[in-house]
Every structure is written in C-alpha cells, then in structure tokens.
Design an enzyme around this catalytic site. Structure first.
Site, PDB file in Angstrom:
ATOM      1  CB  THR A 136       7.098  -5.605  -4.105  1.00 40.48           C
ATOM      2  OG1 THR A 136       7.727  -4.322  -4.162  1.00 40.48           O
ATOM      3  CG2 THR A 136       6.916  -5.992  -2.662  1.00 40.48           C
ATOM      4  CE1 TYR A 168       6.995  -0.893 -11.745  1.00 38.85           C
ATOM      5  CE2 TYR A 168       6.737  -3.251 -12.067  1.00 38.85           C
ATOM      6  CZ  TYR A 168       7.223  -2.191 -11.334  1.00 38.85           C
ATOM      7  OH  TYR A 168       7.967  -2.430 -10.188  1.00 38.85           O
ATOM      8  CE  LYS A 182       4.887   0.357  -9.106  1.00 42.96           C
ATOM      9  NZ  LYS A 182       5.006  -1.050  -8.642  1.00 42.96           N
ATOM     10  CB  ILE A 201       1.882   1.008  -6.836  1.00 45.70           C
ATOM     11  CG1 ILE A 201       0.622   1.461  -7.590  1.00 45.70           C
ATOM     12  CG2 ILE A 201       1.866  -0.514  -6.658  1.00 45.70           C
ATOM     13  CD1 ILE A 201       0.521   0.950  -9.012  1.00 45.70           C
TER      14      ILE A 201
END
Length: 319
Positions: A53, A142, A171, A213
C-alpha cells in the site's frame, strides 16, 4: 523501540500507511506526519509503512529510509512501529533494515523476494540471513504471493520460527484460509500472525491471529480499531456488523490498483495534499471515480472523522 523487546504487544489494527507524494511526485514528509497523528488520534493500535500500500517499489532505498525516520519520529513510543524493509535484492533489504533498526523501529516486516520465484530452501536462507544479521530486531515475514509470485509455505515459516528467536511472525496476505490455519497449527499460538487480506481480518482472529494490517484502515481507522476491540471483549455481533459494513470501502480500495483509490479518498477528505501515485500506477480514471463515489456513499458511516486534521490547518489531538 519500546516494543522491540516484547513484540507480542504488536497486536490489533496496524495501519499500513499510504505514502503521500506532492503533486510533482516528491515524498511528502509533512503529509506522512499528519497521517500518523490522525491514525493515532483515531485509536490505531500500531503503524506500518512500506508494504504494498505504500508503493515501496517506486521509491529509492534512500527515500524509504528517510520516510521510516519521519514516521518513527512521529510515532515515538506511543504505539508499535513495524515498517516494511524488504526488497527484491538482499543488499537493499539489509541496508534498509539497518536504517530502520537505527531509527528505533519495533520490528521489521520483510517481504518475500519478488519476481525471482525462489524455492522454499532459498526463502529459508533469505530470512536466515536477515535474522542472523539483526539478532536483536524482531523479524516478521510478509507473504503476499499475488504481488511476489512466490508463496512461503507454512513448513518454511515453522522452520524459521523454530530456528531463530527473533523470527517472531508473519503477515499473511493470501486468500487461502487453510494456509493461515496450517501456519498456526505448525507453530502454535505464540507465533504472531496478522492478516493482510481485508475480508479475512476478523476471521483470522478466530484462528488465533493477533490482528491485521489492512489497507482499509487508511480511510476507516476507527472502525478497524472498534472491530478488534469488540472481538477481544467478546462482542461478536458488533465485530461482525463492522466487518460486513466495511465491505463497500474494501471494494472501493480495489476498484483500480491499490493505493490509487485510497489516496483519492485521502485527498478528497483533505488529509493529504495530492493523490499522486508514481508510475507505473496512475490516478483513478473517470470510470473508476464514478464507481468509487458510489462505494464511498455506501460505506460512508464507517469512514473515520477528520475533525480538523487537514494539511492546511492541522491540529493534532492528544494521543
């Protein structure tokens, strides 16, 4: 670095900030600081930066390091700060992670190396190298296969978690809900797992995840905080109501490539000066804006209040 020694406190709604740019494309550090303060005034449990993002692949390592320092200074020790410090190149990953460590971050979020499609053994070696280089810094993987073309297997996560004390979590940005379950089954409840898939934020909590998240927290931080707090308080009906109520805003963020739609909302609401996104992304098309306007109206009640938080006249509330 208040939370560095106890990463188990990095829970709840962790906002993955969008990286504001000026109209001519420069990193807007004042805008970053404004967003941090608005998030914390909204009750956000933690801050991230430099995930998908945040448009990290369109920025230089120097730009990313500078942005991390800006956000670290704005956050202080009020909430955990876990920025993304990964790259497709190992030397860049180590350089940026070192800069983040020196800036006082609480943990480093390391994306799987993209484009090259490494094997599971290669992924193990990648994270092993990072973990050994920074033994006093919590390391979080991630996993976002839709962006990287590689999926880190639950068995690889379990191996890393077993072998390195500072490898503390992952994540998971995958729609394969069985993947979440197998990661937690193999590692146990002490592994920290956050959802990066918006519509799996609430379901992951039922499996033992510690939070999420979510890109949608960029425009609806209060709702995300309240959903987590309601779940933790045992108010399942409220948590479900918020989960379903957020659907239009989730859809809005992906009308065109994230984060362009979200930046359009932030600019519309006066929280950043410009919705500029760097190439290869473009600002939303007219057709996209028409869809986004309808979705914005449908999810309006879940937008977080701005309450004077503007670039022109920014008045931060007490944290």
């Amino acid at each position: 670095m208040k939370f560095r020694t106890d990463p188990s406190q990095i829970t709840g709604s962790i906002a993955p900030l969008m990286s504001p740019f000026t109209a001519d494309g420069a990193v807007d550090h004042a805008g970053l600081t404004n967003l941090v303060n608005w998030q914390l005034a909204s009750g956000t449990h933690g801050i991230s930066l430099g995930g998908s993002t945040g448009e990290p692949s369109s920025q230089t390592i120097a730009e990313r390091a500078s942005a991390i320092r800006t956000v670290a200074a704005a956050v202080g020790d009020r909430v955990p700060f876990m920025p993304g410090t990964g790259s497709a190149k190992l030397d860049e990953t180590l350089e940026l992670t070192a800069a983040a460590r020196d800036a006082g971050v609480d943990a480093a979020l390391i994306i799987t190396p993209y484009y090259a499609r490494p094997t599971q053994e290669a992924l193990y070696v990648w994270y092993k190298t990072v973990a050994e280089e920074f033994p006093d810094l919590p390391i979080v993987a991630y996993n976002v296969p839709s962006r990287t073309a590689v999926d880190i297997a639950p068995e690889t996560i379990a191996r890393l978690y077993r072998d390195f004390d500072n490898f503390v979590g992952v994540k998971e940005t995958t729609k394969d809900f069985e993947h979440f379950s197998r990661v937690l089954q193999l590692c146990g409840p002490e592994l920290l797992v956050w959802s990066g898939i918006e519509l799996l934020c609430l379901p992951l909590l039922a499996l033992g995840g510690v939070g999420y998240i979510s890109a949608t927290s960029n425009i609806a931080p209060v709702a995300h905080v309240e959903m987590y707090n309601a779940w933790m308080a045992g108010d399942i009906e409220t948590a479900r109501r918020i989960h379903y109520g957020l659907h239009p805003l989730v859809d809005l963020l992906f009308v065109e490539t994230n984060p362009a739609p979200g930046k359009w909302v932030l600019e519309l609401r006066g929280l950043i000066e410009s919705g500029f996104v760097r190439p290869p992304l473009i600002t939303p098309t007219d057709a996209g804006i028409a869809k986004m306007q309808a979705l914005l109206a449908a999810g309006e009640q879940y937008l977080s209040p701005v309450d004077g938080f503007t670039v022109a006249d920014f008045t931060p509330k007490a944290a």
